[in-house]
Each structure stands twice: as structure tokens, then as C-alpha cells.
Design a protein around this motif. Structure first.
Motif, PDB file in Angstrom:
ATOM      1  N   SER A 199     -52.057 -60.660  92.629  1.00 11.69           N
ATOM      2  CA  SER A 199     -50.821 -59.917  92.372  1.00 11.69           C
ATOM      3  C   SER A 199     -49.697 -60.915  92.055  1.00 11.69           C
ATOM      4  O   SER A 199     -49.830 -62.122  92.290  1.00 11.69           O
ATOM      5  CB  SER A 199     -50.442 -59.133  93.619  1.00 11.69           C
ATOM      6  N   GLU A 200     -48.587 -60.384  91.590  1.00 13.04           N
ATOM      7  CA  GLU A 200     -47.446 -61.249  91.269  1.00 13.04           C
ATOM      8  C   GLU A 200     -46.930 -61.973  92.524  1.00 13.04           C
ATOM      9  O   GLU A 200     -46.600 -63.157  92.484  1.00 13.04           O
ATOM     10  CB  GLU A 200     -46.323 -60.417  90.647  1.00 13.04           C
ATOM     11  N   GLY A 201     -46.875 -61.243  93.652  1.00 11.59           N
ATOM     12  CA  GLY A 201     -46.381 -61.847  94.895  1.00 11.59           C
ATOM     13  C   GLY A 201     -47.205 -63.067  95.298  1.00 11.59           C
ATOM     14  O   GLY A 201     -46.657 -64.099  95.699  1.00 11.59           O
ATOM     15  N   ILE A 202     -48.512 -62.967  95.186  1.00 11.30           N
ATOM     16  CA  ILE A 202     -49.393 -64.080  95.587  1.00 11.30           C
ATOM     17  C   ILE A 202     -49.220 -65.248  94.621  1.00 11.30           C
ATOM     18  O   ILE A 202     -49.167 -66.406  95.022  1.00 11.30           O
ATOM     19  CB  ILE A 202     -50.875 -63.629  95.615  1.00 11.30           C
ATOM     20  N   ARG A 203     -49.094 -64.932  93.341  1.00 11.42           N
ATOM     21  CA  ARG A 203     -48.900 -66.014  92.356  1.00 11.42           C
ATOM     22  C   ARG A 203     -47.599 -66.755  92.624  1.00 11.42           C
ATOM     23  O   ARG A 203     -47.554 -67.976  92.603  1.00 11.42           O
ATOM     24  CB  ARG A 203     -48.859 -65.431  90.949  1.00 11.42           C
ATOM     25  N   ARG A 204     -46.554 -65.990  92.877  1.00 11.28           N
ATOM     26  CA  ARG A 204     -45.247 -66.637  93.105  1.00 11.28           C
ATOM     27  C   ARG A 204     -45.237 -67.401  94.432  1.00 11.28           C
ATOM     28  O   ARG A 204     -44.628 -68.458  94.533  1.00 11.28           O
ATOM     29  CB  ARG A 204     -44.139 -65.596  93.097  1.00 11.28           C
ATOM     30  N   PHE A 205     -45.894 -66.853  95.439  1.00  9.78           N
ATOM     31  CA  PHE A 205     -45.978 -67.556  96.729  1.00  9.78           C
ATOM     32  C   PHE A 205     -46.680 -68.912  96.524  1.00  9.78           C
ATOM     33  O   PHE A 205     -46.241 -69.944  97.046  1.00  9.78           O
ATOM     34  CB  PHE A 205     -46.740 -66.687  97.743  1.00  9.78           C
ATOM     35  N   THR A 206     -47.730 -68.911  95.722  1.00 15.82           N
ATOM     36  CA  THR A 206     -48.469 -70.160  95.473  1.00 15.82           C
ATOM     37  C   THR A 206     -47.586 -71.156  94.716  1.00 15.82           C
ATOM     38  O   THR A 206     -47.572 -72.353  95.022  1.00 15.82           O
ATOM     39  CB  THR A 206     -49.769 -69.860  94.697  1.00 15.82           C
ATOM     40  N   LYS A 207     -46.828 -70.657  93.765  1.00 15.03           N
ATOM     41  CA  LYS A 207     -45.879 -71.537  93.043  1.00 15.03           C
ATOM     42  C   LYS A 207     -44.863 -72.103  94.032  1.00 15.03           C
ATOM     43  O   LYS A 207     -44.463 -73.264  93.925  1.00 15.03           O
ATOM     44  CB  LYS A 207     -45.132 -70.737  91.966  1.00 15.03           C
TER      45      LYS A 207
ATOM     46  N   GLU B  89     -41.179 -72.778  92.746  1.00 14.65           N
ATOM     47  CA  GLU B  89     -40.529 -71.457  92.806  1.00 14.65           C
ATOM     48  C   GLU B  89     -39.669 -71.451  94.062  1.00 14.65           C
ATOM     49  O   GLU B  89     -40.143 -71.870  95.123  1.00 14.65           O
ATOM     50  CB  GLU B  89     -41.629 -70.381  92.889  1.00 14.65           C
ATOM     51  N   PRO B  90     -38.403 -71.012  93.977  1.00 16.56           N
ATOM     52  CA  PRO B  90     -37.574 -71.016  95.188  1.00 16.56           C
ATOM     53  C   PRO B  90     -37.928 -69.862  96.113  1.00 16.56           C
ATOM     54  O   PRO B  90     -38.537 -68.882  95.680  1.00 16.56           O
ATOM     55  CB  PRO B  90     -36.152 -70.822  94.629  1.00 16.56           C
ATOM     56  N   ASP B  91     -37.576 -69.998  97.381  1.00 19.14           N
ATOM     57  CA  ASP B  91     -37.738 -68.853  98.285  1.00 19.14           C
ATOM     58  C   ASP B  91     -36.524 -67.931  98.127  1.00 19.14           C
ATOM     59  O   ASP B  91     -35.744 -68.087  97.170  1.00 19.14           O
ATOM     60  CB  ASP B  91     -37.943 -69.326  99.739  1.00 19.14           C
ATOM     61  N   PHE B  92     -36.343 -67.019  99.050  1.00 13.18           N
ATOM     62  CA  PHE B  92     -35.309 -65.993  98.850  1.00 13.18           C
ATOM     63  C   PHE B  92     -33.921 -66.482  99.273  1.00 13.18           C
ATOM     64  O   PHE B  92     -32.943 -65.771  99.146  1.00 13.18           O
ATOM     65  CB  PHE B  92     -35.748 -64.688  99.523  1.00 13.18           C
ATOM     66  N   GLN B  93     -33.859 -67.690  99.791  1.00 15.03           N
ATOM     67  CA  GLN B  93     -32.561 -68.324 100.056  1.00 15.03           C
ATOM     68  C   GLN B  93     -32.299 -69.404  99.000  1.00 15.03           C
ATOM     69  O   GLN B  93     -31.390 -70.224  99.149  1.00 15.03           O
ATOM     70  CB  GLN B  93     -32.543 -69.002 101.446  1.00 15.03           C
TER      71      GLN B  93
END
Ligand code: AHM
Ligand code: MG
Length: 350
Positions: free
Chosen positions: A224-232, A238-242
Motif C-alpha cells: 500500500s502507499e502507507g507501507i511504501r512511504r514508511f519504508t522511504k 520521506e519526512p514524518d508528520f512533524q
């Protein structure tokens, strides 16, 4: 005269350590102690066979018996039977369940019935056997919830929060047994000459600074997109939410979860096997909640880390079936919580 340091150094065998822990529970009967010791014994036997892995194959090719006249068995079958046979008659267990067996294994009416329940994955990572790569055994111990007679399915389908003890053996360059009974996580290394597990890693705590992430990245296209972005994010891209970036972790994936988990427990990091769309029969990934997820979740929590299925702690999930699969994120608390954040943000709208 003996060197002072040598004289005072305490050599702690697994038996002595488990007994010491038992002493801090005045109500304890010693049954759990013996059960843990039986599992350690099974581990020693399995270790003695895994180190002969390649040879067993050669000997097996000459017929159905080896040179000792014994039937040659695949290592995963051997491990499965060994754990069962060392535990079926002791009067400590009401029921067992193995990842290799479809149904529960209630204690035979021939033997006394005990109050504990043992779930085990006899040889995790068994696809690695042929390549001389580390493999492991995972175990989970609960108290039975049924009141009499041989144990039943409900005894095996308990939340991880009810675990009394859990652990794993890793058959690697050396054999190690790591376990918790809720009083920290302790690791023992097998001295192969003496045949004893000696305490080498007392009070394991997962390091705060993570080093590794572990996932089968070959499956990225099924994520899923969430897993791809988490891996980045783990890679530092890829930045976190802060708006913060991770420094970029090293990727390590053995494909034997016990070995991957063990490395990350000692070195710091996160292991994950997410839900994916690789196989419509297994939308929740490959790993099993009762045999793999819950016991390792108990260990990681005792070591200061945490686990999740992407949405909730693995220890809080009520299993509905013995071989139920679950997405799994496990390791350093911060990284597991980050995984949840990425999943909630990008995948919950799917
Ligand atoms: P197994 O219990 O049948 O050996 O399967 C579990 C193993 C884990 O040890 C490991 O993390 C995973 O399967 C590897 O699977 P994959 O090859 O899909 O990455
Ligand atoms: Mg397994």
C-alpha cells in the motif's frame, strides 16, 4: 590461588536462572520452571540436528534410514515431533498447538493433564534450511482457561496479553535461547561442548537508537502507499508528520524471522511483514498471530519495544483461529508507532 575475578564471576546456567526467577514468586509450584527447562532440552536436541542439516540430506538419499538405522526425517518434522514428544507426557500441559499441525494437540488420556498450554513454531524460516542460513524455534506458554480434562481450542486462542512466558531459539553461528516470563528478557548461549545454556545476555533492552529495518523489499510492488512511504521514511527519503527525517537505516533481511528479530532486538530497529496484495488468499501477509506474532510481541515489550498489526498492539488481538495471519510491525517503539501513523494517514482512506 584462584584469580579473584574468576572466583567471584557467577556462571549462570539456564536452570539456575529460571529457578532464581521462580524464587521471586513464592506461590510458584516449579511446574513452569520444569516446562521451560523441557523446552530448552528440545532446543538442544534440535540444535544438534540443525548443525548436521546438510548431512541428514545426504544420508537420507541412501534410503529411508540413516546410518544409525533411524528413519530420516525432514528437519522441520523432526523439530515438531521432538517438542511434542518431550512435552506430551510430563503432566505440565493440557494442550499444545504447533504451526506444523492443523488442529490442537490435546494431551493424550494416557498421561496426566497439567495447567499450561504450549504453542510453538518448531522451525521458523525453514525455507532457509537448504542454504545453511539461521533458523529458529518460537514458543508461547499460557495458562489453560478451561477447567478440567484435556485442553481445548479456546485454551490456545488467547490474547497475547495472557502470556505467562514466551521465547525463541535461534540456530545460528551459535545456538541461543532468549525468553521472558514477564521479568525482563534474558538470553543464553549454548556451550556445545558442555551441552548447557549459559546466561550471556541478561536483561536485554532494545537500543533506543535504531540501526536496521527488515522487510522483504522484493514485494514492494504489492504494498500500500502507507507501507511504501514508511519504508522511504526509514531510508531517510520521506519526512514524518512533524517534518523530521530519519537518518536512514541499514536494511537487513535474512528471511528467518527469529534471526531478523534477534538482530534488531540487540541492535535496534524494526521488522515488518505488512499486509499486501501479493496473494489474495493471504491479504494479511504471511505471518501467524499465535505462533509468531504474540510470543515475539511479548518479548519485545519486555525489552522496551512494541508491536502492531498496523492498527493495534499484537498482544491485544483476540485470535479467532489457530493459524490466523497478521500483518506485523515489531521492534523499536518509535518506529512501530511511525508505521501506524503512515498506515492511518495513507491507507485508511483506501
Ligand atoms: P515459516 O514459519 O513457514 O518458515 O515462514 C515464516 C518465515 C519467517 O521466518 C520469515 O520472516 C518469512 O517467512 C519470510 O517470508 P518471505 O520469503 O515471504 O519474505
Ligand atoms: Mg514460522
Amino acid at each position: 590461588m584462584l584469580n579473584q575475578t574468576m572466583d567471584h564471576a557467577k556462571i549462570n546456567t539456564i536452570e539456575r536462572h529460571i529457578l532464581d526467577e521462580q524464587q521471586s514468586h513464592p506461590e510458584a509450584t516449579g511446574i513452569l520452571t520444569s516446562l521451560l527447562y523441557d523446552i530448552a532440552l528440545a532446543g538442544k536436541v534440535i540444535a544438534s540436528q540443525t548443525t548436521r542439516g546438510g548431512l541428514v540430506e545426504i544420508l537420507g538419499k541412501t534410503g529411508t534410514t540413516n546410518i544409525q538405522g533411524e528413519e530420516v526425517m525432514k528437519l522441520d518434522e523432526l523439530a515438531d515431533r521432538m517438542i511434542y514428544r518431550l512435552n506430551d507426557h510430563t503432566g505440565r500441559l493440557a494442550v499444545m498447538a504447533s504451526e506444523e499441525q492443523e488442529d490442537i494437540l490435546p494431551v493424550s488420556p494416557r498421561y496426566p493433564v497439567g495447567k499450561y498450554v504450549l504453542l510453538y513454531d518448531p522451525l521458523d524460516g525453514s525455507s532457509n534450511i537448504d542454504y545453511n542460513v539461521s533458523i529458529g524455534t518460537i514458543f508461547a506458554i499460557y495458562k489453560r482457561t478451561s477447567t478440567s480434562g484435556p485442553g481445548i481450542l479456546a485454551d490456545c486462542l488467547q490474547r497475547g496479553r495472557n502470556l505467562i512466558a514466551a521465547g525463541y531459539l535461534v540456530y545460528g553461528a551459535s545456538t541461543m535461547l532468549v525468553y521472558t516470563s514477564g521479568m525482563g528478557v534474558h538470553g543464553f548461549t549454548l556451550d556445545p561442548i558442555v551441552g548447557e545454556f549459559l546466561l550471556t545476555h541478561p536483561n536485554i533492552r532494545i537500543p533506543e537508537k535504531p540501526k536496521y529495518y527488515s522487510v522483504n523489499q522484493g514485494y514492494e510492488k504489492f504494498w500500500s502507499e502507507g507501507i511504501r512511504r514508511f519504508t522511504k521514511y526509514l531510508q531517510g527519503d520521506e519526512p514524518d508528520f512533524q517534518g523530521q527525517y530519519c537518518k536512514g537505516l541499514s536494511m537487513r533481511y535474512i528471511g528467518s524471522m527469529v534471526a531478523d528479530f534477534h538482530r534488531n532486538l540487540l541492535g535496534g530497529g524494526v521488522f515488518f511483514y505488512p499486509a499486501d496484495n501479493k496473494d489474495p488468499n493471504f491479504p494479511h501477509g504471511k505471518l501467524r498471530l499465535c505462533y509468531e506474532g504474540a510470543p515475539l510481541a511479548f518479548i519485545v515489550e519486555q525489552a522496551g519495544g512494541t508491536s502492531s498489526n498496523g492498527n493495534q498492539n499484537l498482544l491485544d488481538i483476540q485470535p479467532e483461529s489457530l493459524h490466523q495471519r497478521t500483518p506485523m510491525f515489531i521492534g523499536s517503539r518509535d518506529l512501530v508507532e511511525k508505521a501506524e501513523e503512515f498506515i492511518h494517514t495513507y491507507d485508511s482512506r483506501e
